[in-house]
Scaffold this motif. Sequence first.
Motif, mmCIF file in Angstrom:
data_model
loop_
_atom_site.group_PDB
_atom_site.id
_atom_site.type_symbol
_atom_site.label_atom_id
_atom_site.label_comp_id
_atom_site.label_asym_id
_atom_site.label_seq_id
_atom_site.Cartn_x
_atom_site.Cartn_y
_atom_site.Cartn_z
ATOM 1 N N SER A 149 2.440 3.405 24.611
ATOM 2 C CA SER A 149 1.757 3.236 23.332
ATOM 3 C C SER A 149 2.702 3.588 22.193
ATOM 4 O O SER A 149 3.674 4.321 22.375
ATOM 5 N N TYR A 150 2.400 3.034 21.030
ATOM 6 C CA TYR A 150 3.186 3.303 19.841
ATOM 7 C C TYR A 150 2.264 3.261 18.629
ATOM 8 O O TYR A 150 1.143 2.765 18.694
ATOM 9 N N THR A 151 2.737 3.821 17.505
ATOM 10 C CA THR A 151 1.952 3.868 16.275
ATOM 11 C C THR A 151 2.495 2.841 15.296
ATOM 12 O O THR A 151 3.701 2.772 15.069
ATOM 13 N N LYS A 152 1.592 2.060 14.730
ATOM 14 C CA LYS A 152 1.957 1.027 13.765
ATOM 15 C C LYS A 152 1.311 1.370 12.426
ATOM 16 O O LYS A 152 0.101 1.574 12.343
ATOM 17 N N SER A 153 2.121 1.467 11.375
ATOM 18 C CA SER A 153 1.606 1.757 10.038
ATOM 19 C C SER A 153 1.450 0.463 9.263
ATOM 20 O O SER A 153 2.356 -0.367 9.236
ATOM 21 N N THR A 154 0.287 0.304 8.632
ATOM 22 C CA THR A 154 0.047 -0.876 7.805
ATOM 23 C C THR A 154 -0.467 -0.434 6.443
ATOM 24 O O THR A 154 -1.232 0.527 6.344
ATOM 25 N N GLN A 155 -0.019 -1.129 5.437
ATOM 26 C CA GLN A 155 -0.477 -0.834 4.080
ATOM 27 C C GLN A 155 -1.729 -1.673 3.819
ATOM 28 O O GLN A 155 -1.686 -2.892 3.858
ATOM 29 N N GLN A 156 -2.856 -1.018 3.565
ATOM 30 C CA GLN A 156 -4.120 -1.702 3.384
ATOM 31 C C GLN A 156 -4.372 -2.074 1.926
ATOM 32 O O GLN A 156 -4.841 -3.162 1.649
ATOM 33 N N ALA A 157 -4.088 -1.168 1.012
ATOM 34 C CA ALA A 157 -4.384 -1.446 -0.392
ATOM 35 C C ALA A 157 -3.465 -0.632 -1.284
ATOM 36 O O ALA A 157 -3.020 0.449 -0.920
ATOM 37 N N GLN A 158 -3.203 -1.176 -2.461
ATOM 38 C CA GLN A 158 -2.429 -0.462 -3.461
ATOM 39 C C GLN A 158 -3.046 -0.727 -4.819
ATOM 40 O O GLN A 158 -3.088 -1.862 -5.284
ATOM 41 N N VAL A 159 -3.573 0.349 -5.416
ATOM 42 C CA VAL A 159 -4.202 0.250 -6.732
ATOM 43 C C VAL A 159 -3.446 1.199 -7.650
ATOM 44 O O VAL A 159 -3.585 2.416 -7.576
ATOM 45 N N GLY A 160 -2.622 0.623 -8.524
ATOM 46 C CA GLY A 160 -1.806 1.449 -9.415
ATOM 47 C C GLY A 160 -0.876 2.318 -8.594
ATOM 48 O O GLY A 160 -0.193 1.846 -7.686
ATOM 49 N N PRO A 161 -0.872 3.625 -8.892
ATOM 50 C CA PRO A 161 0.022 4.522 -8.137
ATOM 51 C C PRO A 161 -0.564 4.942 -6.779
ATOM 52 O O PRO A 161 0.123 5.567 -5.983
ATOM 53 N N LEU A 162 -1.816 4.617 -6.511
ATOM 54 C CA LEU A 162 -2.443 4.992 -5.239
ATOM 55 C C LEU A 162 -2.182 3.935 -4.169
ATOM 56 O O LEU A 162 -2.298 2.744 -4.422
ATOM 57 N N GLU A 163 -1.842 4.411 -2.988
ATOM 58 C CA GLU A 163 -1.554 3.498 -1.882
ATOM 59 C C GLU A 163 -2.303 3.972 -0.646
ATOM 60 O O GLU A 163 -2.269 5.146 -0.300
ATOM 61 N N LEU A 164 -3.000 3.068 0.008
ATOM 62 C CA LEU A 164 -3.768 3.382 1.212
ATOM 63 C C LEU A 164 -3.029 2.817 2.417
ATOM 64 O O LEU A 164 -2.809 1.617 2.524
ATOM 65 N N THR A 165 -2.636 3.715 3.324
ATOM 66 C CA THR A 165 -1.915 3.314 4.531
ATOM 67 C C THR A 165 -2.729 3.729 5.752
ATOM 68 O O THR A 165 -3.281 4.818 5.799
ATOM 69 N N VAL A 166 -2.791 2.837 6.738
ATOM 70 C CA VAL A 166 -3.535 3.101 7.965
ATOM 71 C C VAL A 166 -2.557 3.123 9.135
ATOM 72 O O VAL A 166 -1.734 2.224 9.283
#
Length: 72
Positions: free
Chosen positions: A25-42
């Motif tokens: 198994s491995y971990t994959k990071s994905t960027q879900q949303a970016q609103v201004g300076p805020l960034e949501l990563t899963v």
Amino acid sequence: MNAVRISAFALIIAGGLGLAYGGFSYTKSTQQAQVGPLELTVNEQETVNIPIWAGVAAIAVGALLLVAPRNS
């Protein structure tokens, strides 16, 4: 030791590990949303299963490479 013997040993070891562990198994990071300076990563945990037949086939091919006659 020549390249054929090294490849044969590598196949046998890889096949044995595939049979012993059954996958990895491995971990994959994905960027879900970016609103201004805020960034949501899963971070998602991905699993790769190795079939039993693939491990057995790797061991068999490695063994065949070890016992096959060579033209020197």
